[in-house]
Design an enzyme around this catalytic site. Structure first.
Site, PDB file in Angstrom:
ATOM      1  N   GLU A   1      55.646  64.934  88.746  1.00 36.73           N
ATOM      2  CA  GLU A   1      56.579  64.419  88.496  1.00 36.73           C
ATOM      3  C   GLU A   1      56.842  63.199  89.784  1.00 36.73           C
ATOM      4  OE1 GLU A   1      61.181  65.831  88.259  1.00 36.73           O
ATOM      5  OE2 GLU A   1      60.427  66.108  90.283  1.00 36.73           O
TER       6      GLU A   1
ATOM      7  N   ARG B   1      64.644  82.769  86.726  1.00 32.38           N
ATOM      8  CA  ARG B   1      65.910  82.145  86.270  1.00 32.38           C
ATOM      9  C   ARG B   1      65.679  81.562  84.870  1.00 32.38           C
ATOM     10  NH1 ARG B   1      65.373  79.258  91.219  1.00 32.38           N
ATOM     11  NH2 ARG B   1      65.062  77.222  90.076  1.00 32.38           N
TER      12      ARG B   1
ATOM     13  N   HIS C   1      62.885  58.742  87.059  1.00 35.42           N
ATOM     14  CA  HIS C   1      61.851  59.724  87.017  1.00 35.42           C
ATOM     15  C   HIS C   1      61.265  59.614  85.862  1.00 35.42           C
ATOM     16  CE1 HIS C   1      64.935  62.735  89.374  1.00 35.42           C
ATOM     17  NE2 HIS C   1      64.917  61.580  89.893  1.00 35.42           N
TER      18      HIS C   1
ATOM     19  N   LYS D   1      73.500  59.025  86.979  1.00 38.13           N
ATOM     20  CA  LYS D   1      74.311  60.251  86.604  1.00 38.13           C
ATOM     21  C   LYS D   1      75.795  60.038  87.101  1.00 38.13           C
ATOM     22  CE  LYS D   1      70.541  63.459  87.332  1.00 38.13           C
ATOM     23  NZ  LYS D   1      69.886  64.713  88.250  1.00 38.13           N
TER      24      LYS D   1
END
Length: 226
Positions: A163, A80, A144, A136
């Site tokens: 992460e 991708r 994060h 968000k």
């Protein structure tokens, strides 16, 4: 008599499969480094949990989950994003191969646990995205961070990026529900559901604030074991 060539889409899929098979052996060995990176981080978290359980008045860490992306998932992401079939390119371009999620009791605990982890001398913070301070658009809240930890192998030391996601129980419950809804509807989630999801996120945030106030009041009064 003429024979027709396979369609270009079929040829592309064959090439993709061949590329994956050529890379899969390297990926399997490569992912061991990330598994060890997770072990490093979760060991640090376990030590904090033990310390809080025995030496402090309460444990801010509710539970911990971890995962390493599968070779198939990494390969799909490479395709991708146009990442080259090269281990070092994958290491540089894909930063969510290893993930650790820490669920905490209260919002203040999220920052407290992150500060304790990131303050350790062998942890380097690469990036922080604070979706608690700035949620968000859909209401998602979580802290994060990309952190780098050294993994000591028999012949070398490898810096591994992990992460980190830190969130409260309420944030985690909401995120789990959102994931299930998006999994069911893919990208075509009904507008009414999206509206209700946003309202639920706001309710979860309000609950976190209220619970934080109650927690603080109880601790200061000394009348309630926490």
């Amino acid at each position: 008599m003429t024979t027709s060539s396979p369609p270009s889409s079929a040829l592309g899929e064959i090439a993709r499969i061949e590329e994956f098979h050529a890379l899969s052996g390297q990926l399997t060995r490569f992912l061991m480094e990330y598994k060890f990176g997770i072990d490093e981080i979760t060991t640090k978290i376990s030590i904090l949990q033990e310390e809080f359980a025995h030496l402090h008045d309460y444990n801010p860490i509710e539970h911990v989950l971890s995962r390493v992306k599968s070779p198939e998932s990494i390969f799909d992401k490479m395709q991708r994003r146009g990442v080259a079939s090269d281990i070092e390119a994958i290491r540089a371009e894909i930063t969510d191969i290893a993930g650790v999620r820490v669920t905490c009791s209260f919002t203040s605990d999220v920052y407290r646990v992150f500060d304790l982890l990131s303050g350790q001398p062998d942890i380097e913070v690469i990036q922080v995205e604070d979706y608690i301070a700035a949620p968000k658009e859909n209401g998602y809240r979580s802290l994060h961070a990309l952190v780098e930890t050294p993994v000591h192998l028999s012949d070398r030391v490898v810096p591994v990026i992990v992460e980190l996601q830190l969130r409260t129980v309420a944030m985690d419950f909401w995120a789990s529900l959102e994931h299930k809804i998006y999994y069911k509807y893919r990208t075509d989630v009904p507008a009414e559901l999206l509206r209700e999801l946003k309202e639920a996120a706001d309710t979860a945030a309000s609950l976190d604030e209220q619970m934080e106030r109650l927690h603080g009041a109880a601790r200061h009064s000394g009348t309630m074991p926490l």
